[in-house]
Design an enzyme around this catalytic site. Sequence first.
Site, PDB file in Angstrom:
ATOM      1  N   ASP A 160     -39.881 -61.743  75.147  1.00  0.00           N
ATOM      2  CA  ASP A 160     -40.283 -63.146  75.238  1.00  0.00           C
ATOM      3  C   ASP A 160     -40.766 -63.582  73.852  1.00  0.00           C
ATOM      4  OD1 ASP A 160     -41.647 -65.538  75.638  1.00  0.00           O
ATOM      5  OD2 ASP A 160     -42.433 -64.952  77.608  1.00  0.00           O
ATOM      6  N   HIS A 161     -40.015 -64.454  73.238  1.00  0.00           N
ATOM      7  CA  HIS A 161     -40.322 -64.814  71.846  1.00  0.00           C
ATOM      8  C   HIS A 161     -41.590 -65.657  71.711  1.00  0.00           C
ATOM      9  CE1 HIS A 161     -39.514 -64.688  67.743  1.00  0.00           C
ATOM     10  NE2 HIS A 161     -38.260 -65.079  67.688  1.00  0.00           N
TER      11      HIS A 161
END
Length: 407
Positions: free
Chosen positions: A379-380
């Site tokens: 999850d950036h």
Amino acid sequence: MDIDINIPDIGLDEVEITEILVQIGDKVEIEQGIITVEGDKSSIEIPSSVCGIVKNIYIKIGDKVQTNSTIMTLKKDDFLLKKPDTNISEKKNKDFSKDYYSKEKYNQNTDLVHATPIIRRLARKLNIELSNIIPTGRKNRILKKDIELYIKNNVKSVEKNIFKEHKEDFSKNIDQLSIDNIVLSQNQISIGYNLHQNWVNIPHVTHFDEVNITTLEKFRQKYNREKQDEKNNITILIFIIKVLAHALEKFPIFNSSLSLDKKKIILNKNINIGIAVDVENDLVVPVLKDINHKNIIQISSELALILQKARQKKLEKSDITHGSMTISNLGGIGGTYFSPIINAPEVAILGVSKSVIKPVWNNKEFIPSMLLPLSLSYDHRVINGAQAARFLLHINKVLSDIHFLFM
Ligand code: CAO
């Protein structure tokens, strides 16, 4: 034969030339617009009452002209004079088509389409018929926003029609081409829903790496050959689980979730690893708890037990919740790399593909080596690219040389 074209009587003392729609040398047809003029109320396009070639133009944009002002000369051997809707063929001089431009006709026309030259030019450019537009301006004047609304509504209705056609085509094709329906299980429907939510809501990035597991494989196979217990072969997955737990201890950001208001990263206390399992085409993710406190043999037996439970569809809620991170191992089946979807509220997932033997250069020679492809989706919003690269590098290092597990 030349003929002068004059401003007809349009019921105004003076009008301004706002557009010249032809050039010298152009062929003009009867009723073709040749200029646009603007009065104090609105603008009107003046059509030609004859056909011919433009020989001279005497006006320019901005000029003020009155009824009967000569605006251009057309050259034609055989003039055709025409007054629309009336018999004017006998009229062959400057006083042409007066009826057509009578004040009543003008008012009728402008009542229908009332717009400034800018709006008319815009409509012409966009190929829009002004009479189709609902005016909302003062005295029924068409405004720019009316054109915009017209376009917006038309785009919407085109989209609607396309969608309708597609839907009809789709249903037709389905009817013609299908042989059977597969009804999704309740679990498949809810997994599909969650996957879609996660795919849409989490900005995924997938980082890939290849791990040299030659030494580990030799050890694993030796162990499996020599162990007393016939059942429960230790698969490569068990080592990956253990090494992932080790990496999560070193990189706690991967063992976290994003708060609901997306303003905090909540770090988890325990290290629990979820394993994606394919049970009769149903995906289930049982979670192995406190992996950092368990050895390879314990993990292997626990996985065997929970897999049995999963296959018997006896998993309880506590068996499938509180995962730190999930592993999806397709290596027993095949493929090189894939992009796994994060199992929220977790913030990363490790995809494992099939290990293969490839030549690896050791600065002297190519050595046949067992390489394991890994795909880390993260999850950036929580993890940046450098953190992901370091995390996967750590897993790579420990799987390549398992001694690092004790460091
Ligand atoms: N590369 C090469 N060989 C691999 C491998 C890999 N990445 N992973 C497993 N193998 C080998 C195993 O070592 C085993 O070989 P040996 O008998 O020589 O040891 C063989 O393939 C079969 O392994 P397995 O699949 O029975 O056992 P596992 O522990 O590796 O995996 C499980 C267990 C439950 C994860 C697996 O059976 C499974 O269901 N995989 C599918 C996961 C899945 O569907 N993921 C997608 C989720 S999203 O749709």
